[in-house]
Design an enzyme around this catalytic site. Sequence first.
Site, PDB file in Angstrom:
ATOM      1  N   THR A 198       0.829  -1.207   0.000  1.00 30.74           N
ATOM      2  CA  THR A 198       0.000   0.000   0.000  1.00 30.74           C
ATOM      3  C   THR A 198       0.862   1.255   0.000  1.00 30.74           C
ATOM      4  O   THR A 198       1.805   1.359   0.790  1.00 30.74           O
ATOM      5  CB  THR A 198      -0.924  -0.005   1.244  1.00 30.74           C
ATOM      6  OG1 THR A 198      -1.736  -1.163   1.169  1.00 30.74           O
ATOM      7  CG2 THR A 198      -1.784   1.242   1.316  1.00 30.74           C
ATOM      8  N   CYS A 256      31.924   5.145  12.454  1.00 37.60           N
ATOM      9  CA  CYS A 256      32.154   4.429  13.700  1.00 37.60           C
ATOM     10  C   CYS A 256      31.222   3.224  13.744  1.00 37.60           C
ATOM     11  O   CYS A 256      30.009   3.378  13.714  1.00 37.60           O
ATOM     12  CB  CYS A 256      31.874   5.349  14.875  1.00 37.60           C
ATOM     13  SG  CYS A 256      32.258   4.571  16.429  1.00 37.60           S
TER      14      CYS A 256
END
Length: 389
Positions: free
Chosen positions: A241, A328
Amino acid sequence: MTGNRPHVYLDYNAGAPLRPVVRDRMVEVMMAVGNASSVHGDGRRARGRVEEARESVALLCGARSRSVTFVSGGTEANMTALTPQWQDKGAPVYLERLLRGATEHPAVAAGGRFPASMQSVLPVDGNGVIRLDELERLLAEDGPALVSVMAANNETGVIQPLEDIGRLTKVAGGFFHVDAVQAAGRMPIDMEAWQADALSLSAHKFGGPQGMGAVVAGSTARVPAPLMNGGGQENWRRAGTENVAGICGFGVAAALANDDLKDAGQLAALRDQLEAGVSLICPSMKVFGSDAPRLSNTSCFAVGGIPAETALIAFDLENVSLSSGSACSSGKVSVSHVLSAMGVDEHIARCALRVSLGWNSSEEDIARFLNIWPMIVDRLNPEARTRAA
Ligand code: PLP
């Protein structure tokens, strides 16, 4: 505001702030009932809103609206396009190889639906530009290839020679996908001139909602096999949808971003002001990709002895948001694969900061950055104030 420190946002390449007009339109649409696939009036009205937004997104990249397939973001757009299975004017085609740039975003570098054994990496030069000689050499090898290259790099803003890449790809009988996630709304998109078969977009880079993107087909009538199968939404190209409010927000943001293209010169002036200000204080400053065409909104630079992670925290404490060129993960700071591919020394790559601007950036933002920068230099590497490269 944190205390009396004004908030400054210099991280548009990570995600632009939602434009207020976009928010208003999304709230309005969210309050309206209706599934765009329903045949009743509510459904037809939802469908109308979706199609209006589709036209606006198509306009941003000079495509026809029926070429636009809405998906959940840039990652899904790339994942959809990066498949060996395509349709070419309705006939199935199997692509045997993926050739992708060395500086691609992880959403392309992961290779999509191509197994690792079918992938090759296109090297870049010292400015991060794809080496066309290597592209030609790899294209000459056996088997039809999909070439996937980003229009502009998310870390450096470096723009690829898309017309040349498209031409070489087509001469060799290949298919061409362009990841335009960072380029959209920041430089003109011309799928015809690039000979692109498919393009990826993401709404949140130019003031639209997060979690909305599109795959745009070129005029070649080539389409990748759907990633999501199920219902027949999006012309059987993406089941599920439709997110009508997200799509409408995307449409409004696309129209505004298209208008903003004329302001690229103003953003370039702000970016140049920032680079000039930093290099005045730190003559050894290195701007990555500065000898190649770059997006007007992006600056990636480093000053030796000023580690990016430490500088980022210092800026954050001053309520200024920007990014570093490193990532990181699992507690370890790794050097940017983009800068590594460009041959940048690891020590300098660890000092790479990225400033990226957009629709709400101002001279005050740059002034604030330049006000804080000398304090950071004095704390981390005072020698950088005088030492030339
Ligand atoms: N491609 C590029 C060049 C990007 O910079 C990004 C996001 O930063 C993506 C793809 C992924 O887009 P999204 O965050 O919408 O999944």
